[in-house]
Design an enzyme around this catalytic site. Structure first.
Site, PDB file in Angstrom:
ATOM      1  N   ARG A 118       8.339  30.854  18.487  1.00 30.30           N
ATOM      2  CA  ARG A 118       9.514  30.225  17.853  1.00 30.30           C
ATOM      3  C   ARG A 118      10.594  31.262  17.511  1.00 30.30           C
ATOM      4  NH1 ARG A 118       8.202  25.237  14.265  1.00 30.30           N
ATOM      5  NH2 ARG A 118       7.262  24.823  16.296  1.00 30.30           N
TER       6      ARG A 118
ATOM      7  N   GLY B 179      -0.939  17.510  18.701  1.00 29.46           N
ATOM      8  CA  GLY B 179      -0.535  16.193  19.214  1.00 29.46           C
ATOM      9  C   GLY B 179       0.967  16.067  19.460  1.00 29.46           C
TER      10      GLY B 179
ATOM     11  N   ASP C  80      -0.968  18.562   7.438  1.00 30.84           N
ATOM     12  CA  ASP C  80      -0.166  19.548   6.702  1.00 30.84           C
ATOM     13  C   ASP C  80       1.320  19.225   6.819  1.00 30.84           C
ATOM     14  OD1 ASP C  80      -0.253  20.096   9.451  1.00 30.84           O
ATOM     15  OD2 ASP C  80       0.018  22.243   9.182  1.00 30.84           O
TER      16      ASP C  80
ATOM     17  N   GLY D 230      -2.223  15.060  14.425  1.00 29.92           N
ATOM     18  CA  GLY D 230      -1.850  14.374  13.187  1.00 29.92           C
ATOM     19  C   GLY D 230      -1.054  13.115  13.428  1.00 29.92           C
TER      20      GLY D 230
ATOM     21  N   ASP E   4       7.985  11.939   7.727  1.00 25.77           N
ATOM     22  CA  ASP E   4       6.894  11.646   8.679  1.00 25.77           C
ATOM     23  C   ASP E   4       6.048  10.448   8.229  1.00 25.77           C
ATOM     24  OD1 ASP E   4       7.475  13.655  10.452  1.00 25.77           O
ATOM     25  OD2 ASP E   4       5.665  14.843  10.086  1.00 25.77           O
TER      26      ASP E   4
ATOM     27  N   TYR F  50       2.412  29.487  17.562  1.00 24.82           N
ATOM     28  CA  TYR F  50       3.642  28.796  17.934  1.00 24.82           C
ATOM     29  C   TYR F  50       4.775  29.780  18.232  1.00 24.82           C
ATOM     30  CZ  TYR F  50       1.580  24.358  16.338  1.00 24.82           C
ATOM     31  OH  TYR F  50       0.796  23.241  16.198  1.00 24.82           O
TER      32      TYR F  50
ATOM     33  N   LYS G  16      -4.685  27.121  18.147  1.00 25.45           N
ATOM     34  CA  LYS G  16      -4.065  25.811  18.298  1.00 25.45           C
ATOM     35  C   LYS G  16      -2.745  26.026  18.999  1.00 25.45           C
ATOM     36  CE  LYS G  16      -2.296  22.042  15.506  1.00 25.45           C
ATOM     37  NZ  LYS G  16      -2.281  21.366  14.237  1.00 25.45           N
ATOM     38  N   ILE G  17      -2.576  25.391  20.149  1.00 24.21           N
ATOM     39  CA  ILE G  17      -1.327  25.555  20.903  1.00 24.21           C
ATOM     40  C   ILE G  17      -0.754  24.181  21.242  1.00 24.21           C
ATOM     41  CG2 ILE G  17      -1.909  27.803  21.918  1.00 24.21           C
ATOM     42  CD1 ILE G  17      -2.700  26.335  24.514  1.00 24.21           C
ATOM     43  N   LYS G  18       0.519  24.173  21.629  1.00 29.66           N
ATOM     44  CA  LYS G  18       1.104  22.919  22.109  1.00 29.66           C
ATOM     45  C   LYS G  18       0.645  22.674  23.540  1.00 29.66           C
ATOM     46  CE  LYS G  18       4.715  22.577  18.903  1.00 29.66           C
ATOM     47  NZ  LYS G  18       6.068  22.652  18.464  1.00 29.66           N
TER      48      LYS G  18
HETATM   49  P1  FBP Z   1       0.936  16.996  15.019  1.00 27.22           P
HETATM   50  O1  FBP Z   1      -0.273  16.568  15.809  1.00 27.22           O
HETATM   51  O2  FBP Z   1       1.410  15.916  14.089  1.00 27.22           O
HETATM   52  O3  FBP Z   1       2.015  17.532  15.936  1.00 27.22           O
HETATM   53  O4  FBP Z   1       0.457  18.171  14.084  1.00 27.22           O
HETATM   54  C1  FBP Z   1       0.179  19.418  14.627  1.00 27.22           C
HETATM   55  C2  FBP Z   1       0.912  20.483  13.866  1.00 27.22           C
HETATM   56  O5  FBP Z   1       0.546  21.772  14.312  1.00 27.22           O
HETATM   57  C3  FBP Z   1       0.710  20.410  12.361  1.00 27.22           C
HETATM   58  O6  FBP Z   1      -0.474  21.055  11.984  1.00 27.22           O
HETATM   59  C4  FBP Z   1       1.963  21.030  11.863  1.00 27.22           C
HETATM   60  O7  FBP Z   1       2.351  20.546  10.625  1.00 27.22           O
HETATM   61  C5  FBP Z   1       2.974  20.603  12.856  1.00 27.22           C
HETATM   62  O8  FBP Z   1       2.303  20.354  14.066  1.00 27.22           O
HETATM   63  C6  FBP Z   1       4.039  21.646  13.049  1.00 27.22           C
HETATM   64  O9  FBP Z   1       4.938  21.182  14.002  1.00 27.22           O
HETATM   65  P2  FBP Z   1       6.337  21.840  14.237  1.00 27.22           P
HETATM   66  O10 FBP Z   1       6.342  23.174  13.565  1.00 27.22           O
HETATM   67  O11 FBP Z   1       6.439  21.931  15.723  1.00 27.22           O
HETATM   68  O12 FBP Z   1       7.326  20.908  13.650  1.00 27.22           O
END
Ligand code: FBP
Length: 246
Positions: free
Chosen positions: A144, A198, A19, A225, A28, A142, A172-174
């Site tokens: 933020r 990721g 996405d 991603g 990217d 997320y 889905k978390i960091k």
């Molecule tokens: P990545 O593995 O490339 O980090 O993707 C995970 C993700 O959640 C994507 O689905 C989303 O586009 C992106 O990270 C959002 O990242 P951020 O808002 O931190 O820039």
């Protein structure tokens, strides 16, 4: 509980996230991964358990892959260009996602944003609708806001908990920086499964070490991603990750 088996294998998830074209833009991409066909083929060949896209890619490209790999549609999206409060508007609804072939839907909630209340309310409707079709709702949780450290482990555990409280089937978390911190986040998510994103591209060895720490904490898997499709040899990285996660 809705079934998760359509988007998992052996009770684990390995989602290929794509996405970023909307969320971050073409900065990217390289000359291969700008192309959704390249990503779907990578998803199939790399044995990912689903690919995540927005509706536009789903409509134009997914028909050729519909019987090869499951699809998760992200229902909201925003660019990286705006400077206002973190908010990602709905661009697709659950009905449309299902008609485009989605086996699950996703939605990003920015915890701590002044518009958090609106996102909670929208996600509540999404969970309700997804469950009426017996498909999973995934919350991108997320934290933020200017005042928030989005990498703080306690805040990430809070995000996982909120996803569970709001009815997400998967959050889905960091990665919160350590196996122990992730274990705490996973405990707080209860019966809601936890996948880890990721993040920006890192060295393959570092990614593999992180993946081992993530799975040691008994995460459900990854939604990843850039750390796949920006790598020089994405299929090799995918195979390594597959061995650790599934
Ligand atoms: P990545 O593995 O490339 O980090 O993707 C995970 C993700 O959640 C994507 O689905 C989303 O586009 C992106 O990270 C959002 O990242 P951020 O808002 O931190 O820039």
């Amino acid at each position: 509980m809705v079934p998760l088996n359509k988007i998992t294998k052996n009770g684990r998830a390995l989602f290929l996230a794509y996405d970023q074209g909307l969320e971050h833009g073409p900065s990217d991409f390289n000359d291969h991964n700008f192309n959704p066909d390249y990503i779907f083929t990578l998803g199939v060949t790399g044995k990912f358990t689903a690919v995540i896209t927005h509706k536009g890619i789903a409509e134009k490209y997914y028909p050729n892959y519909r019987y090869k790999i499951p699809l998760i549609i992200k229902l909201n999206g925003k660019t990286a260009l705006g400077k206002g409060p973190a908010f990602s508007p709905l661009v697709c609804d659950v009905n449309e996602a299902i008609s485009l072939g989605a086996s699950a839907v996703g939605y990003t909630i920015y915890l701590g944003s002044p518009l958090e209340a609106e996102m909670f309310s929208t996600f509540g409707s999404i969970v309700h609708q997804a469950h009426s079709y017996n498909i999973p709702a995934i919350g991108w949780m997320y934290p933020r806001a200017e005042t928030i450290d989005e990498n703080d482990p306690a805040t990430i555990a809070y995000a996982a908990r909120v996803g569970m409280e709001l009815g997400a089937d998967i959050v889905k978390i960091k990665y919160p920086g350590s196996s122990e911190a992730l274990t705490w986040a996973i405990k707080n998510a209860g019966k809601t499964k936890v996948v880890v994103s990721g993040g920006s591209k890192m060295a393959v060895e570092d990614l593999i070490e992180e993946a081992k720490r993530v799975m040691r904490a008994e995460a459900f898997g990854f939604a990843i991603g850039r750390n796949i499709w920006q790598q020089e040899h994405p299929l090799e990285v995918a195979a390594k990750l597959h061995r650790i996660v599934i």
